[in-house]
Design an enzyme around this catalytic site. Sequence first.
Site, PDB file in Angstrom:
ATOM      1  CG  LEU A   1      -1.956  -1.226   1.408  1.00 15.89           C
ATOM      2  CD1 LEU A   1      -2.579  -0.976   2.777  1.00 15.89           C
ATOM      3  CD2 LEU A   1      -2.734  -1.269   0.159  1.00 15.89           C
TER       4      LEU A   1
ATOM      5  CB  CYS B   1       7.138   1.429   4.352  1.00 11.27           C
ATOM      6  SG  CYS B   1       5.185   1.020   4.658  1.00 11.27           S
TER       7      CYS B   1
ATOM      8  CE  LYS C   1       8.008  -0.471   9.646  1.00 15.54           C
ATOM      9  NZ  LYS C   1       7.984  -1.984   9.190  1.00 15.54           N
TER      10      LYS C   1
ATOM     11  N   GLY D   1      11.081   8.922   3.271  1.00 12.48           N
ATOM     12  CA  GLY D   1      10.800   8.989   4.747  1.00 12.48           C
ATOM     13  C   GLY D   1       9.484   8.055   4.957  1.00 12.48           C
TER      14      GLY D   1
ATOM     15  NE  ARG E   1       4.393   6.405  10.833  1.00 12.48           N
ATOM     16  CZ  ARG E   1       3.571   5.000  10.854  1.00 12.48           C
ATOM     17  NH1 ARG E   1       3.605   4.127  11.276  1.00 12.48           N
ATOM     18  NH2 ARG E   1       2.587   4.900   9.751  1.00 12.48           N
TER      19      ARG E   1
END
Length: 452
Positions: A155, A265, A268, A262, A332
Amino acid sequence: MNLSFIGTGYVGLVSATAFAEMGNHVTCVDIDPKKVESLQSGKPTIYEPGLEEMFIRNIRENRLVFTTRLQHAVENSTFIFLTLPTPPQEDGSADLSYVMNVVGQMADMIHDSYRVIITKSTVPVGTADKIRTLLEEKGLRTGQHFDVVSNPEFLREGSAIQDFMKPERVVIGTRSPAAGELMKSLYEPFVRNGNPILIMDERSAELVKYASNAFLATKISFINEIANLCSRVGADVERVRQGMGKDSRIGSQFLYAGLGYGGSCFPKDVQALARTSEEMNYSFEILEAVMRVNDLQRERMLQQILQTFPDLTGKKIAVWGAAFKPNTDDVREAPAIWLMQQLHDRGAGVACYDPEAMENAWKLLPAEIEWVAEPYEALEQADALLIATEWNEFRNPDWTKVKSMLLTQRIFDGRNLYDPGKMAELGFEYVSVGRPSFRPTLTSSNTLRLAV
């Protein structure tokens, strides 16, 4: 069909709503009673275009319900989707504690009926094996009481509803033919356009998501390195990008220079894949470079600002955009958040506008940051404007109004929204990423010329 989603974050909420839209009965579980109450009343906890209307419709039709009772969801569902956080730990590896804790609780709730337990969260290679082992240690039998499936999500924030309703591919990882057929029947309504449902082993399925995101992150870091080279040789990264993107083997998507990637997803997942490689005693050199380039990219924009304002004390910088990308409220790992913190730490006043992300952004930044109700308000008495997110409403502003409100006509464009030549003609000193920086100057005859 009866489905449950354990965890109501971004992936859980979008996926649950989409499955409900196809006529399934979906129960969502969260441990926060206030969040559950808000969701059940029809208030989605994330911003995603197209989500709210679908969300409200399925709540009204009683196909989408929310509860804090894990046992109720487990006992009344054949398909149990795990959409729990897997945040990075200090060493970059994914934290599986949320997932494994829930699986441990579920083991005592699965009795005679068969369940398909599906990891929808992005989890490291081998997670399905860990879940299977834990459940078997609790006395449950694979194939009789449960099967484990890896079903990674693909997604894109900002277009997640479309991505789920019309997926380019569905990946199902399972060693069980029966579970594979059940998953196919669940997803068939979404792929009537002929896009594939790919069934493979669990470990390959788990790696598909990491490999996909790492490759896209690599494209972003690569074009940013090209942009940095363009700045040195006097080339224009937009022209280079266009020439590269016409090659069908390369394509134009994710080939835009800017402040770097950024969100929830890419940072990380790239970290987690690099960590998995380390655990296998393999040095994934490309990923290390991708992360290093991404960290440096926002630093380069800060240095460009400091070249213009060596001392930011008492200066005011207007910032348009706080989200890591447009059409989301997700901040995030957003470059905008990092840049605003750096500007503040160096003594600058900062005023920011974002259409959706300000409520999330202000929680992460000092109280002195000013949050305004519309973009032009941020420009009042500002010494410069920084473009940090490429929202559509920033693409064609009233330049006369912008000029009249800024103290000096300086724009730092971290997203390459504007044409440098046009900006100079309008009278702005304009700095972007990987393109010539123009500033307006006057000749002795007061005729405008452009200086690089």
